[in-house]
Design a protein around this motif. Structure first.
Motif, short mmCIF file in Angstrom:
data_model
loop_
_atom_site.label_atom_id
_atom_site.label_comp_id
_atom_site.label_asym_id
_atom_site.label_seq_id
_atom_site.Cartn_x
_atom_site.Cartn_y
_atom_site.Cartn_z
N TYR A 1 -16.55 7.16 -1.04
CA TYR A 1 -16.65 5.74 -0.60
C TYR A 1 -17.78 5.55 0.43
O TYR A 1 -17.99 6.02 1.67
CB TYR A 1 -15.23 5.35 -0.12
CG TYR A 1 -14.34 5.26 -0.90
CD1 TYR A 1 -13.71 4.04 -1.74
CD2 TYR A 1 -13.50 6.49 -1.21
CE1 TYR A 1 -12.80 4.15 -2.49
CE2 TYR A 1 -12.57 6.67 -2.27
CZ TYR A 1 -11.86 5.36 -3.00
OH TYR A 1 -10.87 5.53 -3.58
N ALA B 1 -17.51 1.25 1.60
CA ALA B 1 -16.76 0.63 0.63
C ALA B 1 -15.34 0.38 1.02
O ALA B 1 -14.72 0.69 1.89
CB ALA B 1 -16.75 1.48 -0.71
N TYR B 2 -14.76 -0.70 0.23
CA TYR B 2 -13.28 -1.19 0.37
C TYR B 2 -12.46 -0.14 -0.02
O TYR B 2 -12.73 0.70 -1.29
CB TYR B 2 -12.82 -2.45 -0.34
CG TYR B 2 -13.37 -3.58 0.63
CD1 TYR B 2 -12.76 -4.15 1.52
CD2 TYR B 2 -14.79 -4.21 0.14
CE1 TYR B 2 -13.40 -5.35 2.14
CE2 TYR B 2 -15.09 -5.05 0.67
CZ TYR B 2 -14.48 -5.69 1.72
OH TYR B 2 -14.90 -6.87 2.57
N VAL B 3 -11.31 0.70 0.78
CA VAL B 3 -10.51 1.45 0.30
C VAL B 3 -9.17 0.59 -0.14
O VAL B 3 -8.39 0.00 0.69
CB VAL B 3 -10.22 2.41 1.43
CG1 VAL B 3 -9.20 3.43 0.73
CG2 VAL B 3 -11.46 3.21 1.84
N HIS C 1 -19.99 2.05 -4.06
CA HIS C 1 -20.38 1.22 -2.93
C HIS C 1 -19.71 0.19 -2.63
O HIS C 1 -19.56 -0.85 -3.75
CB HIS C 1 -22.10 0.95 -3.20
CG HIS C 1 -22.62 -0.09 -1.99
ND1 HIS C 1 -23.19 -1.04 -2.47
CD2 HIS C 1 -22.76 0.26 -0.70
CE1 HIS C 1 -23.66 -1.71 -1.32
NE2 HIS C 1 -23.48 -0.75 -0.33
N TYR D 1 -15.28 9.46 2.79
CA TYR D 1 -16.01 8.07 3.28
C TYR D 1 -17.11 8.15 3.92
O TYR D 1 -17.25 8.85 4.90
CB TYR D 1 -14.96 7.40 4.18
CG TYR D 1 -15.12 5.82 4.09
CD1 TYR D 1 -14.61 4.89 3.25
CD2 TYR D 1 -15.91 5.42 5.17
CE1 TYR D 1 -14.63 3.70 3.10
CE2 TYR D 1 -16.36 3.95 5.02
CZ TYR D 1 -15.50 3.17 4.01
OH TYR D 1 -15.88 1.62 4.30
N GLN E 1 -14.43 -0.72 8.48
CA GLN E 1 -14.40 0.80 7.76
C GLN E 1 -13.82 1.78 8.47
O GLN E 1 -13.03 2.66 7.78
CB GLN E 1 -16.13 1.07 7.55
CG GLN E 1 -16.63 0.18 6.80
CD GLN E 1 -18.15 0.54 6.83
OE1 GLN E 1 -18.61 1.49 6.39
NE2 GLN E 1 -19.19 -0.57 6.71
N THR F 1 -11.41 3.62 -7.63
CA THR F 1 -9.96 3.92 -7.34
C THR F 1 -9.07 3.65 -8.39
O THR F 1 -8.52 4.56 -8.95
CB THR F 1 -9.53 3.19 -6.03
OG1 THR F 1 -10.29 3.41 -4.95
CG2 THR F 1 -7.97 3.45 -5.98
N LYS G 1 -11.38 13.25 -1.55
CA LYS G 1 -12.16 12.00 -1.42
C LYS G 1 -12.97 12.10 0.03
O LYS G 1 -12.18 12.38 1.02
CB LYS G 1 -11.28 10.64 -1.42
CG LYS G 1 -9.73 10.86 -0.86
CD LYS G 1 -9.10 9.87 -1.40
CE LYS G 1 -7.67 9.86 -0.89
NZ LYS G 1 -6.95 10.91 -1.55
N GLY H 1 -15.35 0.15 -4.35
CA GLY H 1 -14.12 1.07 -4.05
C GLY H 1 -13.14 0.83 -4.69
O GLY H 1 -12.07 1.68 -4.89
N THR I 1 -10.24 4.12 7.11
CA THR I 1 -9.83 5.61 7.01
C THR I 1 -9.53 6.18 8.36
O THR I 1 -9.51 7.49 8.64
CB THR I 1 -11.43 6.03 6.71
OG1 THR I 1 -12.40 5.56 7.80
CG2 THR I 1 -11.76 5.64 5.36
#
Length: 242
Positions: free
Chosen positions: A91, A94-96, A70, A180, A194, A78, A178, A74, A198
């Protein structure tokens, strides 16, 4: 059924999954949580590194584990794949990470700055917390009052050093399954940010939840249902491929 590891975001801990755990176990999943380093373990925030956080997550991963991260998590979920290979990653608003950027870099690169003066830095400069007057609007504006009270009683300082450290995305990350979950009412990580993080992901791997930044409190049932649906589409390494 899946082995699911839940990893919390900034200023939170394993406590934040209180309502999601029973909702997920009702689907038959095994659910585990973790407190990241510097969250309730007595460690000085100055001594906590991003690598510590990544390795703490990696230590909980098996080949059967699907890791849900959360918000800032992220980053450590990762980085963890440099040390362990999970079944997949989810994710949650979350930050990717982008190689060479820290979480602070990514936050500043966002389309809108949402936290601002709500983040209160400690006197020694090694951690921050969210002002209790601002936290409900940032994190919990769509959550039940009892959940908001519970969260405000448990919010804790967040070490700054891990979030100021750039991450190199491991090579293995690109080939891992993965997904999101984008939250449309998020007031912490803008929903449009967000979406942009993605933008090049396949549509089947990006999901939308009508919730703000804490769906584990606001919508634990719909969130559990969505995670259950996602896990069904992540290959089980114990089953032979056809």
């Amino acid at each position: 059924m899946a082995d699911i590891l839940l990893v919390h975001g900034s200023c939170h801990g394993a406590w934040c999954w209180r309502d999601l755990i029973p909702a997920l176990t009702a689907y038959g999943h095994t659910v585990r949580t973790i407190d990241l380093p510097g969250h309730g373990d007595g460690r000085s925030p100055a001594d906590v590194s991003l690598d510590d956080s990544c390795r703490a997550v990696a230590a909980q991963i098996t080949p059967d584990t699907i890791v849900v991260g959360h918000s800032w998590a992220g980053f450590p979920i990762t980085g963890a794949v440099a040390h362990a290979c999970p079944r997949g990653l989810i994710y949650l608003c979350a930050y990717v990470p982008i190689s060479g950027m820290s979480l602070i870099d990514m936050r500043r690169a966002g389309p809108r700055q949402t936290i601002g003066s709500a983040a209160v830095k400690s006197e020694d400069g090694h951690s921050y917390t969210i002002h209790p007057d601002a936290a409900p609007e940032l994190f919990y504006h769509d959550c039940p009052p009892d959940a908001v009270s519970f969260a405000l009683d448990h919010i804790c300082p967040q070490p700054i050093r891990p979030q100021a450290t750039p991450l190199t995305v491991p090579d293995r990350w690109s080939s891992l399954p993965k997904h999101y979950i984008r939250c449309t009412q998020d007031r912490t990580i803008p929903p449009e940010y967000q979406a942009s993080m993605t933008a090049d992901w396949p549509d089947a791997q990006v999901h939308v939840l009508d919730s703000a930044h804490s769906p584990f409190f606001a919508a634990p049932g719909p969130l559990a249902r969505l995670i259950d649906q996602i896990t069904a589409n992540i290959p089980d390494p114990s089953e032979p491929r056809r």
